[in-house]
Design a protein around this motif. Structure first.
Motif, PDB file in Angstrom:
ATOM      1  N   SER B 117       0.784  -1.053   0.089  1.00 20.34           N
ATOM      2  CA  SER B 117      -0.090  -0.009   0.189  1.00 20.34           C
ATOM      3  C   SER B 117       0.828   1.320  -0.064  1.00 20.34           C
ATOM      4  N   GLU B 118       2.114   1.309   0.513  1.00 26.26           N
ATOM      5  CA  GLU B 118       2.692   2.636   0.747  1.00 26.26           C
ATOM      6  C   GLU B 118       4.003   2.736  -0.350  1.00 26.26           C
ATOM      7  N   ALA B 119       4.678   1.533  -0.571  1.00 27.37           N
ATOM      8  CA  ALA B 119       6.021   1.498  -1.514  1.00 27.37           C
ATOM      9  C   ALA B 119       5.495   2.031  -2.744  1.00 27.37           C
ATOM     10  N   PRO B 120       6.282   3.184  -3.334  1.00 28.72           N
ATOM     11  CA  PRO B 120       5.845   3.641  -4.644  1.00 28.72           C
ATOM     12  C   PRO B 120       6.304   2.438  -5.900  1.00 28.72           C
ATOM     13  N   PHE B 121       5.465   1.576  -6.113  1.00 27.99           N
ATOM     14  CA  PHE B 121       5.746   0.710  -7.131  1.00 27.99           C
ATOM     15  C   PHE B 121       4.555   0.702  -8.417  1.00 27.99           C
ATOM     16  N   TRP B 122       4.671   0.415  -9.378  1.00 31.70           N
ATOM     17  CA  TRP B 122       3.410   0.397 -10.337  1.00 31.70           C
ATOM     18  C   TRP B 122       3.920  -0.929 -11.344  1.00 31.70           C
ATOM     19  N   LYS B 123       2.843  -1.590 -11.583  1.00 32.99           N
ATOM     20  CA  LYS B 123       2.896  -2.775 -12.178  1.00 32.99           C
ATOM     21  C   LYS B 123       2.137  -2.452 -13.709  1.00 32.99           C
ATOM     22  N   LYS B 124       2.687  -2.867 -14.848  1.00 35.38           N
ATOM     23  CA  LYS B 124       2.186  -3.008 -16.104  1.00 35.38           C
ATOM     24  C   LYS B 124       2.151  -4.288 -16.686  1.00 35.38           C
ATOM     25  N   GLU B 125       1.173  -4.710 -17.328  1.00 31.26           N
ATOM     26  CA  GLU B 125       0.932  -6.211 -17.724  1.00 31.26           C
ATOM     27  C   GLU B 125       1.195  -6.081 -19.248  1.00 31.26           C
ATOM     28  N   ASP B 126       1.882  -6.634 -19.928  1.00 24.84           N
ATOM     29  CA  ASP B 126       2.207  -6.861 -21.206  1.00 24.84           C
ATOM     30  C   ASP B 126       1.648  -8.168 -21.579  1.00 24.84           C
ATOM     31  N   GLY B 127       0.564  -8.123 -22.396  1.00 20.39           N
ATOM     32  CA  GLY B 127       0.000  -9.480 -22.615  1.00 20.39           C
ATOM     33  C   GLY B 127      -0.811  -9.323 -24.176  1.00 20.39           C
ATOM     34  N   GLN B 128      -1.444 -10.376 -24.514  1.00 24.14           N
ATOM     35  CA  GLN B 128      -2.187 -10.652 -25.774  1.00 24.14           C
ATOM     36  C   GLN B 128      -2.945  -9.341 -26.116  1.00 24.14           C
ATOM     37  N   GLU B 129      -3.740  -8.572 -25.078  1.00 21.78           N
ATOM     38  CA  GLU B 129      -4.292  -7.589 -25.518  1.00 21.78           C
ATOM     39  C   GLU B 129      -3.922  -6.362 -25.270  1.00 21.78           C
ATOM     40  N   GLY B 130      -2.458  -6.130 -25.279  1.00 16.24           N
ATOM     41  CA  GLY B 130      -1.640  -5.008 -25.129  1.00 16.24           C
ATOM     42  C   GLY B 130      -1.161  -4.615 -23.851  1.00 16.24           C
ATOM     43  N   SER B 131      -0.766  -3.550 -23.366  1.00 17.69           N
ATOM     44  CA  SER B 131      -0.420  -3.156 -22.031  1.00 17.69           C
ATOM     45  C   SER B 131      -1.303  -2.557 -21.003  1.00 17.69           C
ATOM     46  N   LEU B 132      -1.470  -2.980 -20.101  1.00 19.28           N
ATOM     47  CA  LEU B 132      -2.292  -2.441 -19.121  1.00 19.28           C
ATOM     48  C   LEU B 132      -1.879  -2.280 -17.676  1.00 19.28           C
ATOM     49  N   TRP B 133      -2.083  -1.051 -17.075  1.00 22.56           N
ATOM     50  CA  TRP B 133      -1.479  -0.780 -15.546  1.00 22.56           C
ATOM     51  C   TRP B 133      -2.798  -1.710 -14.933  1.00 22.56           C
ATOM     52  N   VAL B 134      -1.999  -2.063 -13.798  1.00 19.78           N
ATOM     53  CA  VAL B 134      -2.742  -2.729 -12.857  1.00 19.78           C
ATOM     54  C   VAL B 134      -3.345  -2.136 -11.893  1.00 19.78           C
ATOM     55  N   ASP B 135      -4.612  -2.232 -11.653  1.00 17.28           N
ATOM     56  CA  ASP B 135      -5.553  -1.513 -10.600  1.00 17.28           C
ATOM     57  C   ASP B 135      -4.937  -1.623  -9.032  1.00 17.28           C
ATOM     58  N   ALA B 136      -4.952  -0.935  -8.476  1.00 17.13           N
ATOM     59  CA  ALA B 136      -4.651  -1.050  -6.924  1.00 17.13           C
ATOM     60  C   ALA B 136      -6.190  -1.948  -6.344  1.00 17.13           C
ATOM     61  N   SER B 137      -5.670  -2.787  -5.527  1.00 16.91           N
ATOM     62  CA  SER B 137      -6.662  -3.581  -4.953  1.00 16.91           C
ATOM     63  C   SER B 137      -7.317  -3.011  -3.529  1.00 16.91           C
ATOM     64  N   ASP B 138      -8.793  -3.091  -3.526  1.00 16.99           N
ATOM     65  CA  ASP B 138      -9.240  -2.664  -2.108  1.00 16.99           C
ATOM     66  C   ASP B 138      -8.705  -3.493  -1.084  1.00 16.99           C
ATOM     67  N   ARG B 139      -8.574  -4.727  -1.536  1.00 18.33           N
ATOM     68  CA  ARG B 139      -8.114  -5.823  -0.373  1.00 18.33           C
ATOM     69  C   ARG B 139      -6.549  -5.430   0.372  1.00 18.33           C
ATOM     70  N   ASP B 140      -5.770  -4.582  -0.386  1.00 21.44           N
ATOM     71  CA  ASP B 140      -4.614  -4.281   0.042  1.00 21.44           C
ATOM     72  C   ASP B 140      -4.819  -3.135   1.561  1.00 21.44           C
ATOM     73  N   THR B 141      -5.929  -2.219   0.906  1.00 21.72           N
ATOM     74  CA  THR B 141      -6.130  -1.398   1.895  1.00 21.72           C
ATOM     75  C   THR B 141      -6.958  -1.843   3.244  1.00 21.72           C
ATOM     76  N   VAL B 142      -7.884  -2.942   3.008  1.00 20.23           N
ATOM     77  CA  VAL B 142      -8.227  -3.575   4.129  1.00 20.23           C
ATOM     78  C   VAL B 142      -7.039  -4.451   4.860  1.00 20.23           C
ATOM     79  N   ALA B 143      -6.165  -4.847   4.467  1.00 21.16           N
ATOM     80  CA  ALA B 143      -5.142  -5.516   4.932  1.00 21.16           C
ATOM     81  C   ALA B 143      -4.404  -4.690   5.793  1.00 21.16           C
ATOM     82  N   LEU B 144      -4.039  -3.420   5.363  1.00 20.60           N
ATOM     83  CA  LEU B 144      -3.525  -2.272   6.089  1.00 20.60           C
ATOM     84  C   LEU B 144      -4.147  -1.716   7.201  1.00 20.60           C
ATOM     85  N   GLU B 145      -5.478  -1.657   6.836  1.00 19.04           N
ATOM     86  CA  GLU B 145      -6.467  -1.059   8.112  1.00 19.04           C
ATOM     87  C   GLU B 145      -6.184  -1.994   9.324  1.00 19.04           C
ATOM     88  N   ARG B 146      -6.129  -3.406   9.069  1.00 17.25           N
ATOM     89  CA  ARG B 146      -6.105  -4.189  10.149  1.00 17.25           C
ATOM     90  C   ARG B 146      -5.033  -3.882  11.168  1.00 17.25           C
TER      91      ARG B 146
END
Lengths: 83, 153
Positions: B117-146
């Motif tokens: 949730s806090e380290a400034p990394f961003w993932k981009k997936e390169d696949g058959q349908e082109g390149s797409l940035w990965v969306d942040a997951s709400d699960r990660d925010t929930v994991a942090l709040e715990r």
């Protein structure tokens, strides 16, 4: 100030880094974002959703009310996805 | 002081464990977590990780410091790769060392939750349908709040 953009925002703006001097009435992160939206239609679209933006001032995560000044490095980026 | 490294190259888990242990006989448990590039549907060619040089190292050091304050750790290691990675390749390594397993397990999970949730990394997936940035997951925010709710020890 030095403005730095990452990931999808960098691509949308077509810019990784720029030196920029905002108007004097821009004193916080929130005011800066609001101002940057007025620079062009591309900026307005790319910076449209505050929920999808994160800001770091001098390489530390900053909230909307965090002050910004001309000597700062301000990074704007989408929510992070590392790990 | 934690060992932090942000690098293009792969890491050697056994060598990292040995380096962290470094003859410290008070250590009774080491937990390692390795994150790898996932390709569930067989459609991913590669994944490209971008980061914010300078802030990334600072942020990982900060997160490691918080873990060391919270648990009695003998040490910890965080290694995160960037650049272009193939499915199955290593992305991230977290190792925690402590006298007892509970602290090591909990601290490793804490480090991964904060890193995601806090380290400034961003993932981009390169696949058959082109390149797409990965969306942040709400699960990660929930994991942090715990962790913000529960203060252990």
């Amino acid at each position: 100030m030095q403005l730095v953009y990452f990931a999808s925002l960098r691509e949308a703006l077509g810019c990784a880094e720029e030196n920029y001097t905002p108007p004097h009435d821009v004193t916080t992160v929130e005011e800066l974002i609001r101002h940057l939206r007025t620079r062009s239609d591309i900026h307005a679209a790319a910076l449209h959703s505050s929920k999808m933006l994160r800001v770091a001032v001098n390489q530390t995560h900053a909230k909307p009310d965090h002050p910004v000044s001309d000597e700062d490095e301000v990074a704007i980026f989408p929510p992070v996805t590392g790990g | 002081m934690a060992r932090i490294s942000v690098q293009i190259d792969d890491f050697d888990i056994a060598a990292e464990i040995a380096a962290l242990q470094n003859g410290d006989l008070s250590i009774g448990g080491l937990v390692t977590f390795t994150g790898t590039v996932r390709d569930v549907g067989g459609t991913l060619d590669s994944m490209t990780l971008e980061h914010y040089p300078g802030m990334t190292e600072k942020q990982l050091q900060l997160i490691a410091g918080q873990a060391e304050e919270r648990w009695p750790l003998a040490g910890c290691t965080i290694i995160h790769r960037y650049g272009t990675l193939k499915p199955g390749e290593n992305i991230v390594l977290v190792i925690t060392a402590s006298a007892h397993r509970k602290a090591a397990f909990e601290a490793a999970e804490f480090l991964m939750d904060f890193l995601k949730s806090e380290a400034p990394f961003w993932k981009k997936e390169d696949g058959q349908e082109g390149s797409l940035w990965v969306d942040a997951s709400d699960r990660d925010t929930v994991a942090l709040e715990r962790w913000q709710k529960t203060k252990t020890e």
